[in-house]
Design an enzyme around this catalytic site. Structure first.
Site, PDB file in Angstrom:
ATOM      1  N   LYS A  78       0.739  -1.160   0.044  1.00  0.00           N
ATOM      2  CA  LYS A  78      -0.241  -0.127  -0.096  1.00  0.00           C
ATOM      3  C   LYS A  78       0.741   1.281  -0.084  1.00  0.00           C
ATOM      4  CE  LYS A  78      -4.640   0.511   0.366  1.00  0.00           C
ATOM      5  NZ  LYS A  78      -5.413  -0.481  -0.303  1.00  0.00           N
ATOM      6  N   TYR A 180     -23.835   1.742  -5.540  1.00  0.00           N
ATOM      7  CA  TYR A 180     -24.955   1.635  -6.371  1.00  0.00           C
ATOM      8  C   TYR A 180     -25.096   0.723  -7.596  1.00  0.00           C
ATOM      9  CZ  TYR A 180     -28.767   4.360  -8.573  1.00  0.00           C
ATOM     10  OH  TYR A 180     -30.050   4.727  -9.294  1.00  0.00           O
TER      11      TYR A 180
END
Ligand code: NAD
Length: 348
Positions: A78, A180
């Site tokens: 990361k 969504y």
């Protein structure tokens, strides 16, 4: 710092700063036992450098576990880019970060994360090949959503013994890129939706386009539903929210949903089936890793759909030992990483 690295099992930690561009960045490589480390880069503000280092280490470890359970030939890494307080040129800063990534010679492959966008990946790609999520590659959120949908199907099958989602009631928290898209897939499958978001415009859109019922962000935990699908923030499964939940299943994309292992124990005691977050949301990582390795779209799609069977198998294992699913996931990921650590390194 070495103690912090040791307790997280972190292999290496890299720092880069350039006063000319304003870049101050950290790359944490958890391990490269199974291949190059892969994981996104964050571009956010931090209170101090120590907080940025802690974040990078914690997130790199999480990526290792995710890559291991997804069966990808990668370790976890990361990057954290500390948002400058002074004026800066974003494009130039990202190109400088690309040089940092390139300096590691392929030990770390970067991707989008909180605070970064596709145009940033395009700028990083001007300085290194070790980047994904560029304009050419597309948005990983679609694959994340497909994986979450597959995971909800597996969870409903395991917990409720129902093979399709017709009439299944799902309460979704967060209607962003992933949430969504999950809502759309569920609507197409005939599920009933209750949705919440801190942005009322997204809730109105889901009401109008998907026939969803809008719920206030505070009340989403109280909805009487089959599935709670967290797709917003992390650390939302606390003793308080777990007590309020009125569902059989938790299956959503948000990272780090459990505040700690105790929350996993509580879910287990309450008989709520928990889909470990880093397994059910691994579709995005599968997409970026296999895109970077130039696999065909069909191969990528099949691998993402494999989250269904991987979850089913994990649920059976957890049931046979009567232990929380999150602990079984951690145990499996740690065993995979440990086994790989005993073999010669496969670093790029
Ligand atoms: P996003 O920023 O596009 O969407 C997050 C949504 O959650 C936004 O609409 C936001 O308004 C809403 N939200 C924030 N706080 C809320 C609250 N308290 N109640 C209700 N809604 C709230 O992010 P995303 O890319 O859709 O990712 C969603 C989650 O999934 C994040 O936790 C992310 O780390 C995780 N995740 C995403 C991917 C990916 O491919 N995008 C991959 C793995 C994990």
């Amino acid at each position: 710092m070495f103690k912090q690295m040791e307790s997280a099992g972190l292999q290496d930690l890299h720092f880069w700063q350039d006063p000319a561009t304003g870049l101050q960045a950290i790359i944490a490589i958890h391990d490269t036992f199974r291949g190059p480390a892969i994981g996104g880069c964050r571009f956010i503000s931090y209170s101090d450098t120590a907080a940025a280092v802690t974040d990078a280490i914690r997130l790199a470890k999480g990526m290792s576990y995710k890559a291991a359970l997804a069966g990808l030939p990668h370790g976890g890494g990361k990057a954290v880019l500390i948002k400058p307080e002074r004026l800066y040129n974003r494009d130039i800063l990202m190109q400088d970060f690309g040089r940092f990534v390139d300096s590691l010679g392929g030990r770390y492959i970067t991707a989008m994360d909180s605070g970064t966008q596709i145009s940033d990946m395009d700028n990083i790609a001007l300085s290194t090949h070790y980047v994904t999520c560029t304009t050419d590659m597309g948005d990983p959120s679609v694959s994340t959503a497909q994986g979450v949908f597959a995971g909800i199907r597996a969870s409903v099958m395991f917990k409720l013994g129902i093979a399709d989602l017709q009439g299944i009631h799902v309460a979704i928290q967060g209607l962003g890129h992933v949430g969504y898209a999950v809502a759309e897939l569920l609507n197409n499958a005939g599920a009933r939706l209750s949705v919440s978001d801190i942005d009322p415009a997204k809730v109105t859109m889901a009401e109008q386009e998907l026939g969803a019922t809008g719920i206030s962000p505070e009340q989403i935990y109280d909805v009487d539903a089959d599935v709670f699908c967290p797709c917003g923030l992390g650390a939302i499964l606390t003793p308080n929210t777990i007590d309020r939940l009125n569902v059989s299943i938790i299956a959503g994309s948000a990272n780090n949903q459990l505040t700690d292992d105790q929350s996993g124990d509580l879910l287990h005691q309450r008989g709520i089936l928990y889909a470990p977050d880093y397994l059910i949301n691994s579709g995005g990582l599968i997409f970026v890793a296999l895109q970077h390795a130039r696999h065909h779209q069909q191969v990528i799609h099949q691998k993402v759909l494999g989250i269904h069977d991987a979850l089913l198998e994990l649920y059976k294992h957890a049931q046979s030992e009567n232990r929380p699913t999150n602990l079984i996931a951690d145990q499996r990921a740690e065993a995979i990483i440990h086994r790989a650590s005993l073999k010669p390194h496969q670093v790029a």
